[in-house]
Enzyme design. Structure first.
Site, PDB file in Angstrom:
ATOM      1  CB  CYS A   1      -0.935   0.005   1.206  1.00  0.00           C
ATOM      2  SG  CYS A   1      -2.034  -1.395   1.245  1.00  0.00           S
TER       3      CYS A   1
ATOM      4  CG  HIS B   1      -2.897   3.488   2.857  1.00  0.00           C
ATOM      5  ND1 HIS B   1      -3.568   3.219   1.678  1.00  0.00           N
ATOM      6  CD2 HIS B   1      -2.856   2.313   3.537  1.00  0.00           C
ATOM      7  CE1 HIS B   1      -3.899   1.944   1.658  1.00  0.00           C
ATOM      8  NE2 HIS B   1      -3.497   1.374   2.775  1.00  0.00           N
TER       9      HIS B   1
ATOM     10  CG  ASN C   1      -6.487  -0.749   2.001  1.00  0.00           C
ATOM     11  OD1 ASN C   1      -5.883  -0.283   1.045  1.00  0.00           O
ATOM     12  ND2 ASN C   1      -5.883  -1.286   3.044  1.00  0.00           N
TER      13      ASN C   1
HETATM   14  O1  UT7 Z   1      -3.404  -1.247   3.775  1.00  0.00           O
HETATM   15  C1  UT7 Z   1      -2.641  -2.136   4.530  1.00  0.00           C
HETATM   16  C2  UT7 Z   1      -2.816  -1.875   5.915  1.00  0.00           C
HETATM   17  N1  UT7 Z   1      -3.983  -2.545   6.453  1.00  0.00           N
HETATM   18  C3  UT7 Z   1      -4.541  -2.014   7.532  1.00  0.00           C
HETATM   19  O2  UT7 Z   1      -4.168  -0.942   7.925  1.00  0.00           O
HETATM   20  C4  UT7 Z   1      -5.586  -2.785   8.285  1.00  0.00           C
HETATM   21  C5  UT7 Z   1      -5.324  -2.639   9.774  1.00  0.00           C
HETATM   22  N2  UT7 Z   1      -6.236  -3.361  10.596  1.00  0.00           N
HETATM   23  C6  UT7 Z   1      -7.524  -2.999  10.750  1.00  0.00           C
HETATM   24  O3  UT7 Z   1      -7.971  -2.058  10.136  1.00  0.00           O
HETATM   25  C7  UT7 Z   1      -8.380  -3.724  11.768  1.00  0.00           C
HETATM   26  O4  UT7 Z   1      -7.547  -4.530  12.598  1.00  0.00           O
HETATM   27  C8  UT7 Z   1      -9.486  -4.615  11.124  1.00  0.00           C
HETATM   28  C9  UT7 Z   1     -10.529  -3.746  10.493  1.00  0.00           C
HETATM   29  C10 UT7 Z   1      -8.864  -5.537  10.088  1.00  0.00           C
HETATM   30  C11 UT7 Z   1     -10.154  -5.473  12.199  1.00  0.00           C
HETATM   31  O5  UT7 Z   1     -10.695  -4.631  13.222  1.00  0.00           O
HETATM   32  P1  UT7 Z   1     -10.478  -4.996  14.756  1.00  0.00           P
HETATM   33  O6  UT7 Z   1     -11.193  -3.991  15.542  1.00  0.00           O
HETATM   34  O7  UT7 Z   1      -8.997  -5.141  14.974  1.00  0.00           O
HETATM   35  O8  UT7 Z   1     -11.259  -6.373  14.886  1.00  0.00           O
HETATM   36  P2  UT7 Z   1     -10.704  -7.802  15.321  1.00  0.00           P
HETATM   37  O9  UT7 Z   1      -9.844  -8.380  14.254  1.00  0.00           O
HETATM   38  O10 UT7 Z   1     -10.156  -7.716  16.704  1.00  0.00           O
HETATM   39  O11 UT7 Z   1     -12.043  -8.610  15.400  1.00  0.00           O
HETATM   40  C12 UT7 Z   1     -13.028  -8.337  16.399  1.00  0.00           C
HETATM   41  C13 UT7 Z   1     -14.166  -9.299  16.204  1.00  0.00           C
HETATM   42  C14 UT7 Z   1     -13.731 -10.759  16.109  1.00  0.00           C
HETATM   43  O12 UT7 Z   1     -14.696 -11.562  16.766  1.00  0.00           O
HETATM   44  P3  UT7 Z   1     -14.446 -12.073  18.274  1.00  0.00           P
HETATM   45  O13 UT7 Z   1     -13.189 -12.887  18.213  1.00  0.00           O
HETATM   46  O14 UT7 Z   1     -14.304 -10.845  19.111  1.00  0.00           O
HETATM   47  O15 UT7 Z   1     -15.669 -12.876  18.557  1.00  0.00           O
HETATM   48  C15 UT7 Z   1     -13.780 -11.035  14.631  1.00  0.00           C
HETATM   49  O16 UT7 Z   1     -14.029 -12.396  14.350  1.00  0.00           O
HETATM   50  O17 UT7 Z   1     -14.856  -9.000  14.984  1.00  0.00           O
HETATM   51  C16 UT7 Z   1     -14.970 -10.202  14.213  1.00  0.00           C
HETATM   52  N3  UT7 Z   1     -14.938  -9.828  12.817  1.00  0.00           N
HETATM   53  C17 UT7 Z   1     -16.043  -9.491  12.122  1.00  0.00           C
HETATM   54  N4  UT7 Z   1     -17.344  -9.438  12.485  1.00  0.00           N
HETATM   55  C18 UT7 Z   1     -18.216  -9.047  11.539  1.00  0.00           C
HETATM   56  C19 UT7 Z   1     -13.862  -9.716  11.989  1.00  0.00           C
HETATM   57  N5  UT7 Z   1     -14.268  -9.323  10.762  1.00  0.00           N
HETATM   58  C20 UT7 Z   1     -15.612  -9.188  10.821  1.00  0.00           C
HETATM   59  C21 UT7 Z   1     -16.582  -8.796   9.896  1.00  0.00           C
HETATM   60  N6  UT7 Z   1     -17.867  -8.731  10.288  1.00  0.00           N
HETATM   61  N7  UT7 Z   1     -16.270  -8.461   8.632  1.00  0.00           N
END
Ligand code: UT7
Length: 331
Positions: A117, A257, A287
């Site tokens: 990215c 970004h 993204n």
């Molecule tokens: O361009 C390259 C750089 N990329 C980035 O900058 C991405 C950086 N990371 C992020 O933006 C975030 O970490 C994410 C958006 C990818 C994830 O957000 P988060 O707040 O860190 O969520 P998480 O991974 O901790 O997941 C929280 C919960 C999980 O469930 P449990 O374990 O708490 O029951 C996931 O399974 O949300 C669940 N989850 C979803 N639920 C509904 C993960 N994806 C989804 C989804 N819909 N799409």
């Protein structure tokens, strides 16, 4: 011979996004997710998806045509084309060569650049060196991605985040004290495993017959990448401002970004920079990796948020891990 007197700026900007819009509601019917989760965790409402016959070069050509027109530079005046992409049409020939032919840039060298990215930032800085040294007069820099092709549409943790699009700029000499004031590029390969496209190269080759866990789909440790992003956006800002001899109060607009609105809000708070001075359009495109900064830059220009004489701070971060920033005094 090095000519330190040449100032290098952005002479024209263009972008293109595919017509098809995929909303969070649409995704609700595809994976176990909700508009509410995606909106609150990422700020994304919708993203664009390329048509089956659209590849990175097709998007890049359309963005490139607009950037050339905006810069009033003819195709044959372009000395070099750099395409930043993680989703080239194919490994070789480079997408840049395909675009060179389609745009009739008959006098241009052409190559692709891979920095995830951060690709657009890397390409912009490379282009700046060519113009500054006099090796090239006009360089076309394109970020183009068709990320929808490398998403596992059954994996809700990644498929809701990304979208397709392209953005382009023409770089060239600018008069006076304008143009790129300072730039900063960085990498941390120890974090390479955090964001990868496995099974896509010489380590584990492509294989159409491979089971799903051996297919070339984006794999990301989201939480770790989030922490990295917050850390390096701040670091890149401090480093590049110090190089430019500027204070953050001198920056009129930050174009970061577009990965997640929460990353940008975190940055805004940490840096004490109000959101009004930061461009965001992640809600509309998700993204788009190497395309995201030029897509946001063009929209900022269309909205009249950048005037001649303004200092604009571009920031990128992503796979590699890589990150970088550039401060540009708009001409
Ligand atoms: O361009 C390259 C750089 N990329 C980035 O900058 C991405 C950086 N990371 C992020 O933006 C975030 O970490 C994410 C958006 C990818 C994830 O957000 P988060 O707040 O860190 O969520 P998480 O991974 O901790 O997941 C929280 C919960 C999980 O469930 P449990 O374990 O708490 O029951 C996931 O399974 O949300 C669940 N989850 C979803 N639920 C509904 C993960 N994806 C989804 C989804 N819909 N799409």
């Amino acid at each position: 011979m090095t000519n330190r007197m040449v100032r290098v700026g952005i002479l024209g900007v263009g972008s293109y996004v595919p017509e098809k819009v995929l909303t969070n509601k649409d995704l609700e019917a595809m994976v176990d997710t909700s508009d509410q989760w995606i909106t609150t965790r990422t700020g994304i409402k919708e993203r664009r998806i390329a048509a089956v016959n659209e590849a990175a070069s097709d998007l890049g050509v359309k963005a490139g045509v607009k950037a050339l027109k905006d810069a009033a530079v003819a195709p044959e005046e372009i000395d070099l084309i750099i395409v930043a992409t993680s989703t080239p049409d194919m490994y070789f020939p480079s997408t840049a060569c395909i675009i060179q032919d389609r745009l009739n840039c008959v006098n241009a060298g052409a190559f692709d650049l891979a920095a995830g990215c951060t690709g657009f930032l890397y390409a912009l800085v490379v282009a700046e060196q060519f113009v500054r040294t006099g090796s090239a007069r006009y360089v076309l820099v394109i970020g183009s991605e068709v990320l929808s092709r490398i998403l596992n549409w059954e994996d809700r943790t990644t498929c809701v985040l990304f979208g397709d699009g392209a953005g382009a700029v023409v770089m060239g000499p600018v008069p006076g004290e304008g143009g790129v004031l300072a730039s900063y590029l960085a990498s941390e390969g120890s974090g390479a495993h955090l964001l990868t496209l496995p099974c896509s190269g010489s380590r584990v080759p492509f294989g159409a017959e491979a089971p799903v866990n051996h297919r070339a789909f984006i794999s990301m440790q989201g939480k770790e990448v989030f922490k990295f992003a917050v850390r390096v956006m701040e670091e890149a800002t401090e480093k590049v401002l110090a190089k430019a001899g500027l204070d953050k109060e001198d920056i009129h607009l930050v174009v970061p970004h577009q990965a997640n609105i929460r990353i940008i809000e975190h940055y805004s708070k940490k840096m004490n920079l109000p959101m009004e001075r930061i461009m965001t359009n992640v809600d509309k495109y998700g993204n788009t990796s190497a395309a995201s900064v030029p897509l946001a830059l063009e929209e900022a220009l269309q909205q009249g948020r950048i005037k001649s004489g303004d200092n604009v701070l571009l920031i990128g971060f992503g796979a590699g891990l890589t990150w970088g920033a550039a401060v540009i005094k708009w001409v």
